[in-house]
Scaffold this motif. Structure first.
Motif, PDB file in Angstrom:
ATOM      1  N   GLY A 153      11.048  40.671 -40.485  1.00  0.00           N
ATOM      2  CA  GLY A 153      11.243  42.046 -40.960  1.00  0.00           C
ATOM      3  C   GLY A 153      11.552  43.034 -39.865  1.00  0.00           C
ATOM      4  N   PHE A 175      10.214  47.696 -36.265  1.00  0.00           N
ATOM      5  CA  PHE A 175       9.797  48.459 -35.085  1.00  0.00           C
ATOM      6  C   PHE A 175      10.912  48.413 -34.042  1.00  0.00           C
ATOM      7  CE2 PHE A 175       8.917  44.942 -32.219  1.00  0.00           C
ATOM      8  CZ  PHE A 175       8.620  43.887 -33.071  1.00  0.00           C
ATOM      9  N   GLU A 192       3.379  34.491 -42.763  1.00  0.00           N
ATOM     10  CA  GLU A 192       4.351  33.625 -42.122  1.00  0.00           C
ATOM     11  C   GLU A 192       4.931  32.640 -43.138  1.00  0.00           C
ATOM     12  OE1 GLU A 192       2.849  31.534 -38.740  1.00  0.00           O
ATOM     13  OE2 GLU A 192       4.815  30.656 -38.283  1.00  0.00           O
ATOM     14  N   VAL A 193       6.247  32.504 -43.116  1.00  0.00           N
ATOM     15  CA  VAL A 193       6.864  31.448 -43.932  1.00  0.00           C
ATOM     16  C   VAL A 193       6.755  30.160 -43.128  1.00  0.00           C
ATOM     17  CG1 VAL A 193       9.001  30.636 -44.992  1.00  0.00           C
ATOM     18  CG2 VAL A 193       8.382  33.063 -45.119  1.00  0.00           C
ATOM     19  N   SER A 221      14.590  35.249 -38.419  1.00  0.00           N
ATOM     20  CA  SER A 221      13.334  35.024 -37.696  1.00  0.00           C
ATOM     21  C   SER A 221      13.454  35.221 -36.191  1.00  0.00           C
ATOM     22  CB  SER A 221      12.802  33.619 -38.018  1.00  0.00           C
ATOM     23  OG  SER A 221      13.811  32.662 -37.833  1.00  0.00           O
ATOM     24  N   GLY A 222      14.615  35.656 -35.720  1.00  0.00           N
ATOM     25  CA  GLY A 222      14.734  36.084 -34.328  1.00  0.00           C
ATOM     26  C   GLY A 222      14.596  34.968 -33.314  1.00  0.00           C
ATOM     27  N   ALA A 223      14.118  35.352 -32.149  1.00  0.00           N
ATOM     28  CA  ALA A 223      13.948  34.418 -31.035  1.00  0.00           C
ATOM     29  C   ALA A 223      12.527  34.546 -30.505  1.00  0.00           C
ATOM     30  CB  ALA A 223      14.961  34.729 -29.939  1.00  0.00           C
ATOM     31  N   ILE A 281      15.162  42.353 -19.883  1.00  0.00           N
ATOM     32  CA  ILE A 281      13.819  42.781 -20.295  1.00  0.00           C
ATOM     33  C   ILE A 281      12.872  42.749 -19.104  1.00  0.00           C
ATOM     34  CG2 ILE A 281      11.868  42.245 -21.828  1.00  0.00           C
ATOM     35  CD1 ILE A 281      13.933  41.337 -23.901  1.00  0.00           C
ATOM     36  N   ASN A 297      14.461  31.012 -32.807  1.00  0.00           N
ATOM     37  CA  ASN A 297      13.408  30.554 -33.706  1.00  0.00           C
ATOM     38  C   ASN A 297      14.048  29.728 -34.810  1.00  0.00           C
ATOM     39  OD1 ASN A 297      10.782  31.257 -33.215  1.00  0.00           O
ATOM     40  ND2 ASN A 297      11.056  33.369 -33.887  1.00  0.00           N
ATOM     41  N   LEU A 341      11.768  26.280 -38.154  1.00  0.00           N
ATOM     42  CA  LEU A 341      11.518  26.345 -39.602  1.00  0.00           C
ATOM     43  C   LEU A 341      12.760  25.869 -40.368  1.00  0.00           C
ATOM     44  CD1 LEU A 341       9.650  27.469 -41.911  1.00  0.00           C
ATOM     45  CD2 LEU A 341      10.882  29.645 -41.619  1.00  0.00           C
ATOM     46  N   ASP A 356      18.958  36.929 -33.809  1.00  0.00           N
ATOM     47  CA  ASP A 356      18.817  36.197 -32.549  1.00  0.00           C
ATOM     48  C   ASP A 356      18.645  34.691 -32.722  1.00  0.00           C
ATOM     49  OD1 ASP A 356      18.952  38.583 -31.265  1.00  0.00           O
ATOM     50  OD2 ASP A 356      16.892  38.584 -30.493  1.00  0.00           O
ATOM     51  N   GLY A 361      22.621  45.077 -31.736  1.00  0.00           N
ATOM     52  CA  GLY A 361      23.776  45.520 -32.517  1.00  0.00           C
ATOM     53  C   GLY A 361      24.288  44.416 -33.432  1.00  0.00           C
TER      54      GLY A 361
END
Ligand code: FAD
Length: 544
Positions: free
Chosen positions: A8, A39, A79-80, A112-114, A160, A243, A246, A278, A297
């Motif tokens: 999310g 966020f 969590e899925v 689910s990003g990285a 980062i 990620n 899954l 990601d 982006g």
């Protein structure tokens, strides 16, 4: 109809809110294993540094605000843990209670990003990544208890990592930066990264390159070079991986990069399952191969496009990823797009290199900032392959212009024709981007021939004369060993002093060198210009 979205934040929430704007009647459920949705991950380091003073500023939406404005069901700390794409269900675990439940979907979006790559091994010292609001809370808690000038180790000298360094420094910490790589900011070529290293050292950051953490004891981090540094905290920023476990466990195809494989509309190998952000493999702009680009982006844009696809709207085929990125560090801006020279060399792709050192705006108007630009061009068709810019004001707009030019398929020479806004406080009548176009045109047409900083030593060894065409004062302040000083304004009268040997001329940044090389060529000499001049050579030698 029900759409379930896993994750999310950037991609997931872009998909969810667009979906609602397109379809008021669909049920939309978002499962997020963290404590917050939507966020501002990109703002996290700046809350550590106090630049963003209010923690609440990081929380762009809450489950409540998303429910009231968009009628989206948001379940944080859920969590899925499994996907059954034949039954069209997901298994969701409530992380507060540990209870699992099965939820059906018509359409599923994996966003689910990285995850941070496992890196530092310092078990006796608090170690945190910098990827969530919880991470920031944890870091600030450690710093709050650590007294004045706490010692902190940051692992990883990427974007980062450097944002963490700057903001921890701003918080009053004494920072050691540890990186496995031999240079900071590996997306840059070494001569472009060298000024960033100097900047960090100038800010009293203890930079340790080519080392890793091998262990820790209370208050001390042990490094692979045998040294130990004090630390109350380790911030882990040594990279991410998609990620994708899954999806893989559900039999969804992964790509060769380890990201979830998707087609141009972000459809996975499973029916009615999309994946974005990601965690997903993208197509590279330069050579069309699969690649991982973890930028906000793309995540937002692709999340939005997926919503259109789900409702059967106009399909938006994803354009290949350029990898456009920007970083601010200790007052300097670093930006890049496309490929660097190292990657082009490794791939065996032919390329032409252009270094320039323009000012952000007309130098007669006070306050111009210098910048260094590197442009990489395909010599066969004049296509722009990549660019890197390091400097002050105006870096951001130049990288964006080049990114747009690349996306639009403009040639390097065509940069000279761009009609860009100009008044002396903003730019130059020949903008730095126009100048790149002129240089590219001169190189393509054979009007200029150049030598790169790393080719100079062997060219001189092979018999070339190195002529420094700067003023005697500039020469006295620092010169390339073996060079001879003949100022450009004396060259016409003195060119016969040059023996019947190839000549390499250079000035401070390449411009007077170009004039000198043109003069000598027309007078019958075999003359080349040192690309980027003394400044690029010095940066390259500092990095070597
Ligand atoms: P994320 O935003 O990471 O969201 C994925 C979410 O999925 C996570 O919250 C995760 O908890 C959740 N999740 C994962 N698995 C599950 C599961 N099984 N069940 C439920 N939930 C799950 N990019 C830029 O372009 N510019 C910047 O300046 C920039 N700065 C950054 C600074 C920091 C400190 C960080 C961490 C990232 C930065 N990025 C920046 C990168 C940018 O934030 C990401 O590219 C973007 O957030 C990716 O969006 P995403 O939706 O794919 O993944």
């Amino acid at each position: 109809m029900r759409t379930i979205i896993i994750g999310g934040v950037a991609a997931g929430m872009s998909a969810a809110t667009r979906l609602r704007r397109l379809d008021e009647h669909r049920r939309i459920s978002v499962y997020e294993r963290g404590a917050h949705v939507s966020f501002a991950n990109c703002g996290l380091p700046y809350h550590v540094g106090g630049v963003i003073p209010e923690r609440s500023s990081l929380l762009l939406q809450t489950p409540e605000s998303l429910a009231s404005r968009f009628a989206i069901e948001v379940h944080v700390r859920h969590e899925v843990v499994a996907i059954d794409s034949s039954a069209r269900t997901v298994t969701v675990r409530d992380l507060e209670t540990g209870a699992d439940r099965i939820e059906p979907y018509d359409d599923l979006v994996i966003a689910s990003g990285a995850t941070a790559r496992p890196g530092a091994s310092a078990p006796s010292i608090p170690t945190h990544t910098l990827r969530s609001v919880d991470d920031v809370d944890d870091i600030l808690d450690v710093l709050a208890d650590a007294g004045k000038e706490p010692r902190v180790v940051v692992v990883g000298a990427g974007f980062i990592g450097l944002e963490a360094v700057e903001n921890l420094h701003a918080r009053g910490a004494r920072v050691t930066l540890v990186s496995r790589g031999r240079q900071v900011l590996s997306p840059l070529d070494p001569e472009m990264a060298a000024p960033v290293l100097a900047l960090l050292r100038g800010a009293e950051i203890d930079v340790r390159l080519g080392v890793t953490i091998v262990g820790a004891s209370p208050g001390l981090v042990h490094l692979s070079d045998g040294e130990s540094v004090e630390a109350v905290l380790v911030v882990e920023a040594s990279g991410v991986h998609p990620n994708a476990a899954l999806a893989e466990a559900a039999g969804i195809r992964l790509g060769e990069t380890g990201g979830i494989a998707v087609d141009s509309r972000h459809r996975t190998s499973a029916p009615r399952v999309w994946a974005v952000g990601d965690g997903v493999e993208k197509r590279d702009h330069v050579d069309g191969t699969p690649t991982l680009v973890t930028m906000a982006g793309l995540a937002n844009r692709h999340g939005r496009a997926v919503a259109d696809d789900i409702v059967g709207g106009e399909p938006h085929d994803a354009v290949p990823a350029l990898g456009t990125a920007i970083l601010g560090v200790f007052g300097t801006t670093v930006a890049l797009v496309g490929w660097n020279e190292r990657r082009l060399v490794a791939a065996g792709l032919p390329h032409r290199v252009i270094h320039t050192h323009p000012a952000s705006h007309a130098t007669y108007y006070p306050g111009a900032d210098p910048m260094a630009i590197k442009l990489l061009v395909d010599p066969e068709n004049d296509r722009i392959l990549g660019a890197q810019i390091v400097g002050g004001a105006g870096v951001d707009k130049r990288i964006d212009i080049i990114a747009v030019a690349m996306a639009a398929g403009l040639t390097a020479t065509a940069l000279s024709q761009l009609e860009l806004a100009y008044a002396p406080q903003y730019g130059s009548a020949k903008d730095p981007v126009n100048m790149l176009g002129y240089v590219a045109e001169n190189l393509a047409g054979g009007i200029t021939r150049t030598v790169q900083w790393h080719e100079l030593a062997s060219a001189v060894e092979d018999g070339a004369l190195l002529i420094d065409v700067r003023t005697p004062a500039e020469y006295a302040a620092g010169a390339i060993p073996g060079s001879r000083n003949i100022p450009v304004d004396e060259l016409r009268a003195r060119h016969e002093e040059l023996l019947d040997r190839p000549v390499i001329v250079h000035c401070q940044v390449g411009q007077r060198g170009h004039i000198a090389a043109r003069l000598l060529t027309q007078l019958g000499h075999d003359a080349r210009n040192l690309d980027g001049g003394y400044r690029t050579w010095a940066a390259g030698m500092a990095a070597a």
